[in-house]
Structures are given as structure tokens and as C-alpha cells.
Write an enzyme that holds these catalytic residues in place. Structure first.
Site, PDB file in Angstrom:
ATOM      1  N   ARG A  34     -18.514  11.892   7.055  1.00 37.34           N
ATOM      2  CA  ARG A  34     -18.368  13.278   6.278  1.00 37.34           C
ATOM      3  C   ARG A  34     -18.010  14.037   7.541  1.00 37.34           C
ATOM      4  O   ARG A  34     -18.192  15.007   7.362  1.00 37.34           O
ATOM      5  CB  ARG A  34     -19.884  13.890   5.824  1.00 37.34           C
ATOM      6  N   ARG A  38     -17.044  21.056   6.149  1.00 41.96           N
ATOM      7  CA  ARG A  38     -17.621  22.271   5.502  1.00 41.96           C
ATOM      8  C   ARG A  38     -18.383  22.675   7.116  1.00 41.96           C
ATOM      9  O   ARG A  38     -19.123  24.287   7.315  1.00 41.96           O
ATOM     10  CB  ARG A  38     -17.762  22.531   4.084  1.00 41.96           C
ATOM     11  N   ARG A  47      -9.652  25.053   6.093  1.00 46.47           N
ATOM     12  CA  ARG A  47      -9.608  24.824   4.312  1.00 46.47           C
ATOM     13  C   ARG A  47      -8.887  26.243   3.599  1.00 46.47           C
ATOM     14  O   ARG A  47      -8.051  25.640   2.850  1.00 46.47           O
ATOM     15  CB  ARG A  47     -10.778  24.438   3.943  1.00 46.47           C
ATOM     16  N   ASP A  84      -9.913  11.188   0.341  1.00 51.54           N
ATOM     17  CA  ASP A  84     -10.665  11.015   0.030  1.00 51.54           C
ATOM     18  C   ASP A  84     -10.431  10.144  -0.719  1.00 51.54           C
ATOM     19  O   ASP A  84      -9.594   9.317  -0.756  1.00 51.54           O
ATOM     20  CB  ASP A  84     -11.024  12.330  -0.868  1.00 51.54           C
ATOM     21  N   TYR A 159     -16.390   7.515 -11.350  1.00 50.04           N
ATOM     22  CA  TYR A 159     -16.352   8.701 -10.964  1.00 50.04           C
ATOM     23  C   TYR A 159     -14.945   8.932 -12.206  1.00 50.04           C
ATOM     24  O   TYR A 159     -14.708  10.329 -13.014  1.00 50.04           O
ATOM     25  CB  TYR A 159     -15.817   9.368  -9.598  1.00 50.04           C
TER      26      TYR A 159
HETATM   27  C1  LIG Z   1     -18.547  10.237  -2.884  1.00 49.54           C
HETATM   28  C2  LIG Z   1     -17.347   9.778  -2.229  1.00 49.54           C
HETATM   29  C3  LIG Z   1     -16.615  11.038  -2.636  1.00 49.54           C
HETATM   30  N1  LIG Z   1     -16.231  11.261  -1.114  1.00 49.54           N
HETATM   31  C4  LIG Z   1     -16.026   9.986  -0.348  1.00 49.54           C
HETATM   32  C5  LIG Z   1     -16.961   9.383  -0.677  1.00 49.54           C
HETATM   33  C6  LIG Z   1     -17.919   8.316  -0.347  1.00 49.54           C
HETATM   34  C7  LIG Z   1     -19.524   9.302   0.381  1.00 49.54           C
HETATM   35  C8  LIG Z   1     -19.602   9.792  -0.248  1.00 49.54           C
HETATM   36  O1  LIG Z   1     -20.709   9.030  -1.014  1.00 49.54           O
HETATM   37  O2  LIG Z   1     -20.432  10.566   0.341  1.00 49.54           O
HETATM   38  C9  LIG Z   1     -15.444  10.160   1.226  1.00 49.54           C
HETATM   39  C10 LIG Z   1     -15.430  11.203   1.783  1.00 49.54           C
HETATM   40  N2  LIG Z   1     -14.275  11.916   1.490  1.00 49.54           N
HETATM   41  C11 LIG Z   1     -14.350  13.213   2.505  1.00 49.54           C
HETATM   42  C12 LIG Z   1     -14.374  12.623   3.671  1.00 49.54           C
HETATM   43  C13 LIG Z   1     -13.377  12.444   4.988  1.00 49.54           C
HETATM   44  C14 LIG Z   1     -13.469  11.975   5.902  1.00 49.54           C
HETATM   45  C15 LIG Z   1     -15.080  12.173   6.487  1.00 49.54           C
HETATM   46  O3  LIG Z   1     -15.310  13.483   7.343  1.00 49.54           O
HETATM   47  O4  LIG Z   1     -15.759  11.215   6.170  1.00 49.54           O
HETATM   48  C16 LIG Z   1     -14.678  11.129   3.222  1.00 49.54           C
HETATM   49  C17 LIG Z   1     -14.450   9.279   4.177  1.00 49.54           C
HETATM   50  C18 LIG Z   1     -13.606  14.709   2.288  1.00 49.54           C
HETATM   51  C19 LIG Z   1     -14.254  15.403   1.459  1.00 49.54           C
HETATM   52  N3  LIG Z   1     -14.015  15.383   0.275  1.00 49.54           N
HETATM   53  C20 LIG Z   1     -14.971  16.323  -0.247  1.00 49.54           C
HETATM   54  C21 LIG Z   1     -14.504  17.448   0.869  1.00 49.54           C
HETATM   55  C22 LIG Z   1     -15.418  18.475   0.030  1.00 49.54           C
HETATM   56  C23 LIG Z   1     -14.340  19.694  -0.636  1.00 49.54           C
HETATM   57  C24 LIG Z   1     -13.712  20.967   0.104  1.00 49.54           C
HETATM   58  O5  LIG Z   1     -13.643  21.446   1.381  1.00 49.54           O
HETATM   59  O6  LIG Z   1     -13.682  22.509  -0.371  1.00 49.54           O
HETATM   60  C25 LIG Z   1     -14.963  16.120   1.477  1.00 49.54           C
HETATM   61  C26 LIG Z   1     -14.596  17.434   3.419  1.00 49.54           C
HETATM   62  C27 LIG Z   1     -14.514  16.528  -1.731  1.00 49.54           C
HETATM   63  C28 LIG Z   1     -15.769  15.225  -2.340  1.00 49.54           C
HETATM   64  N4  LIG Z   1     -15.396  13.809  -2.158  1.00 49.54           N
HETATM   65  C29 LIG Z   1     -16.476  13.250  -3.198  1.00 49.54           C
HETATM   66  C30 LIG Z   1     -17.018  14.618  -3.733  1.00 49.54           C
HETATM   67  C31 LIG Z   1     -18.672  14.083  -4.638  1.00 49.54           C
HETATM   68  C32 LIG Z   1     -16.941  15.585  -3.397  1.00 49.54           C
HETATM   69  C33 LIG Z   1     -17.216  16.826  -3.937  1.00 49.54           C
HETATM   70  C34 LIG Z   1     -18.708  17.322  -3.243  1.00 49.54           C
HETATM   71  C35 LIG Z   1     -19.061  16.568  -1.484  1.00 49.54           C
HETATM   72  O7  LIG Z   1     -18.650  17.991  -1.141  1.00 49.54           O
HETATM   73  O8  LIG Z   1     -18.730  16.367  -0.621  1.00 49.54           O
HETATM   74  C36 LIG Z   1     -16.315  11.550  -3.706  1.00 49.54           C
END
Ligand SMILES: Cc1c2[nH]c(c1CCC(=O)O)Cc1[nH]c(c(CCC(=O)O)c1C)Cc1[nH]c(c(CCC(=O)O)c1C)Cc1[nH]c(c(C)c1CCC(=O)O)C2
Length: 350
Positions: A34, A38, A47, A84, A159
Site C-alpha cells: 500500500r 493516503r 485524489r 484495487d 467482500y
Molecule cells: C483487502 C484489500 C483491499 N485492497 C487491497 C487489499 C489487500 C491488501 C490489504 O489487506 O490491505 C489491495 C490494494 N489496495 C490498493 C492497492 C494499490 C497499490 C499499493 O499501493 O499497494 C492495493 C495493492 C489501493 C487502495 N485501496 C483503497 C485505498 C484508499 C482509497 C482512498 O484513497 O480513498 C487505496 C489507496 C480502498 C480499499 N480497498 C480495500 C479496502 C478494505 C479499502 C478501504 C480501506 C482502506 O482505505 O485501506 C480492499
């Protein structure tokens, strides 16, 4: 990526790829799960320009920029595609939205919906993401690796079934207990979609792909084999049937005692581990079968200071002479101070 260096005639191969291909490096390659997100002011600024989070994922120009931001700032050894794991359910025709401050929301899938899922449109719907992969590979320096990814079928299914994140995935465990064949059918659709998607990412320029199984720890040992390790093994085999040398990082978070069998079953080149495992022991058990990626607690990175230095040194010490990809044991959190990431990079590169 491997490129010919015109002045020396030597090949430049990203450090991460050396480790995935079987070498140990005195200074381990590093990136952070990640790493685009943010905690970065430049991410927050960009964003606000995109509409929804999914719009950002599907706008190659912006997604490319966000992918490259952490590389420019910290010089990590690998970029990870900005997207994502939930683009797959979206590409399968499910409704997916991200609610500010709450996380993902999907229409919970039922058994009848599972039969309706079709994988036909996956590549068409994810074309913008594949365009991002090509654009990033063009802009990224040859000594940096590009990691593509998808969610593991089990984690994506949790999910889809609950319609949101839950603390213990009770709705998915209930379906697993009540109607395991229906869960098998959902997982099979996700395996098919993931194979097509990962093959396309690798062809578009990804040097390796990571499979995130963030929720494998809630499964029983038999459930772990059936719905986590087994399906991931089928994805690895399915992709390698088309791209024999495809490189994989598997991340079965919390797999714990299942780690060694996970590595054997799936054939991944590296396995991600979290901070709850004893690294030296895991290293011994996995031996030369896979590189190890991890495993700093993201909260230690938030705390910073000498606790951070000590935790980093412990990881480096436990893996000295071994195949380590330095990383966190789970994603970096938004409240992480930038200076702590700088301190971490300096410490690992010392
Ligand atoms: C379970 C899961 C998700 N997404 C992901 C997982 C597996 C890894 C983990 O367990 O953390 C994987 C993921 N999500 C995102 C990436 C991008 C690449 C990176 O920087 O690693 C990757 C590899 C961007 C994201 N995915 C998300 C954001 C935040 C969105 C925003 O900017 O408003 C980002 C940058 C949103 C997201 N996406 C998901 C959730 C639960 C959420 C909300 C909670 C959170 O914000 O962490 C599902």
C-alpha cells in the site's frame, strides 16, 4: 525488467527480480505494501482531482502518476500497480463502490447470483488498468521492478459475500459451512478471472505479480487448503501454462503453520509473512523453496524512533545471507509519518 545497458553491454535487472529468481542480496530489495496512498500528501492532492476511488483506478494517466509517486519520493526497488483487489468483482458485473471513511461496499452475492457470474468481459472492463501497467513500465527506470497484483479468490469472495469488510468474515465462513459447493463455484469463477487478468498484466509489462490473501487466517486448516492455497495454486499453474517463467509473490496473511505447505502447494517465488511469525524459524522451514517478504509491523513504522531501528535490525539479522524482500507485514496505514518511512529506507540501505 531486464534491459541491455548500451555503454557497458551488461544487463540491468531489478534487484527484486534477482531475489525472486533465487539469489540472496547483501542489501535486500525493499518496497511497502500500500505504498501509494493516503499517507502521501501528493496522493491526497491528486485524489481530490479524480471523482471516485474507482475512477482513479480506471484513469491510466492518474493511476500511473500515483503508482510512481512513492518511487520518486523514496526510491523503492519496486512499484506496485495502483488499483484495487475489488476491480475483479466489478469486472464480473457486481456493483462496487468505496464510501469515504468506511471502505468498500458491494451488493452481497447470493447462491443464485454466483451462477450468473461471467468472466467474458474481464479484459474489456479492466483495459484501463492494463493500460496503466504499460504506461508505468515505460516510465519506470529499468532497475526498478513493476509488481502487478490481484486479490486471492478467498479474500475477494469475502467482500463479495458480506458486501463489505467484516472483522472475522463470519458471513463467508457461514456459506463455507452451509454450502461449500456454492463457495467452490464462486472461487472457481474468481480463479478463472484472476488467471486472465494476471496473464494480461504480465504481458502488459508487470515483472512479477502478488496475490493478496488478507483473510486466509480465518479459515480452518482444511478450509485453508480448499479455498486459499488450492485456488492460488490453480492461478499460479494457469498463468504459468501461458507464461512459464511468471514470477509470483503469495501473501497468505496469518497463514502461520500453513506457510510451508502454502509455498509447496502453490509454487510461488516468494511468500509474504506478517510480524506475528518468528522469522528465523520460518526461514529455516521454508529453506530455499521461496524468498521471504516482510515483516515489519506497520504500527512500529507509525511509532518510529529507536523501536523502529531495532525492529528493522532484527529482521535484517534473522534473514542475513537469505533471500529477503524487505517489506511490512501488512499495508502501510494513512497516519504513518513520512519521516518514519525515510528513516526506514535509510536503515535498510545502511
Ligand atoms: C483487502 C484489500 C483491499 N485492497 C487491497 C487489499 C489487500 C491488501 C490489504 O489487506 O490491505 C489491495 C490494494 N489496495 C490498493 C492497492 C494499490 C497499490 C499499493 O499501493 O499497494 C492495493 C495493492 C489501493 C487502495 N485501496 C483503497 C485505498 C484508499 C482509497 C482512498 O484513497 O480513498 C487505496 C489507496 C480502498 C480499499 N480497498 C480495500 C479496502 C478494505 C479499502 C478501504 C480501506 C482502506 O482505505 O485501506 C480492499
Amino acid at each position: 525488467m531486464v534491459v541491455q545497458n548500451s555503454s557497458t553491454g551488461l544487463m540491468t535487472k531489478a534487484r527484486l527480480l534477482h531475489v525472486l529468481d533465487g539469489e540472496a542480496m547483501a542489501q535486500p530489495p525493499m518496497w511497502l505494501m500500500r505504498q501509494a496512498g493516503r499517507y502521501l500528501p501528493e496522493y491526497r492532492a491528486l485524489r481530490t482531482k479524480a471523482g471516485s476511488f474507482l475512477d482513479l483506478c480506471y484513469t491510466p494517466e492518474l493511476a500511473t502518476e500515483v503508482t510512481l509517486q512513492p518511487i520518486r519520493r523514496f526510491g523503492f526497488d519496486a512499484a506496485i500497480l495502483f488499483s484495487d483487489i475489488l476491480v475483479i468483482p466489478h469486472a464480473l458485473g457486481r456493483d462496487v463502490r468505496f464510501v469515504e471513511g468506511e471502505g468498500p461496499r458491494l451488493d452481497p452475492i447470493d447462491v443464485a447470483d454466483i451462477e450468473q457470474l461471467t468472466t467474458n468481459a474481464v479484459l474489456e472492463r479492466l483495459a484501463p488498468v492494463l493500460e496503466t501497467v504499460s504506461a508505468v513500465r515505460r516510465e519506470l527506470a529499468p532497475d526498478k521492478a513493476l509488481i502487478g497484483f490481484c486479490g486471492a479468490p478467498w479474500t475477494v469472495a469475502t467482500y463479495m459475500i458480506a458486501g463489505k469488510g467484516t472483522p472475522d468474515q463470519a458471513p463467508s465462513r457461514l456459506l463455507a459451512a452451509r454450502d461449500p459447493q456454492a463457495l467452490d463455484r464462486l472461487i472457481d469463477k474468481l480463479v478463472q478471472a484472476s488467471i486472465v487478468y494476471l496473464v494480461a498484466q504480465l504481458r502488459a509489462g508487470a515483472d512479477a505479480v502478488q496475490i493478496f490473501d488478507s483473510w486466509s487466517r480465518v479459515l480452518s486448516p482444511a478450509g485453508f487448503e480448499r479455498w486459499s492455497a488450492g485456488p492460488i495454486a490453480r492461478i499460479v499453474a494457469g498463468v504459468r501454462a501461458e507464461i512459464p517463467d511468471a514470477r509470483f509473490i503469495g501473501f497468505p496473511k496469518g497463514a502461520d503453520r500453513g506457510l510451508v505447505s502454502f509455498v509447496e502447494t502453490t509454487g510461488v517465488n516468494a511468500v509474504g509473512v506478517d510480524w506475528t511469525v518468528p522469522l528465523a524459524t520460518v526461514r529455516q522451514e521454508i529453506a530455499d523453496r521461496a524468498a521471504i517478504q516482510g515483516n515489519l509491523d506497520p504500527m512500529v513504522l507509525v511509532a518510529g524512533g529507536t523501536q523502529l531501528d531495532d525492529a528493522v535490525d532484527e529482521i535484517l539479522e534473522a534473514m542475513r545471507g537469505g533471500r529477503l524482500i524487505f517489506n511490512l507485514g501488512h499495508g502501510i496505514v494513512p497516519q504513518t509519518p513520512i519521516e518514519h518511512v525515510e528513516r526506514l529506507v535509510e536503515r535498510v540501505r545502511r
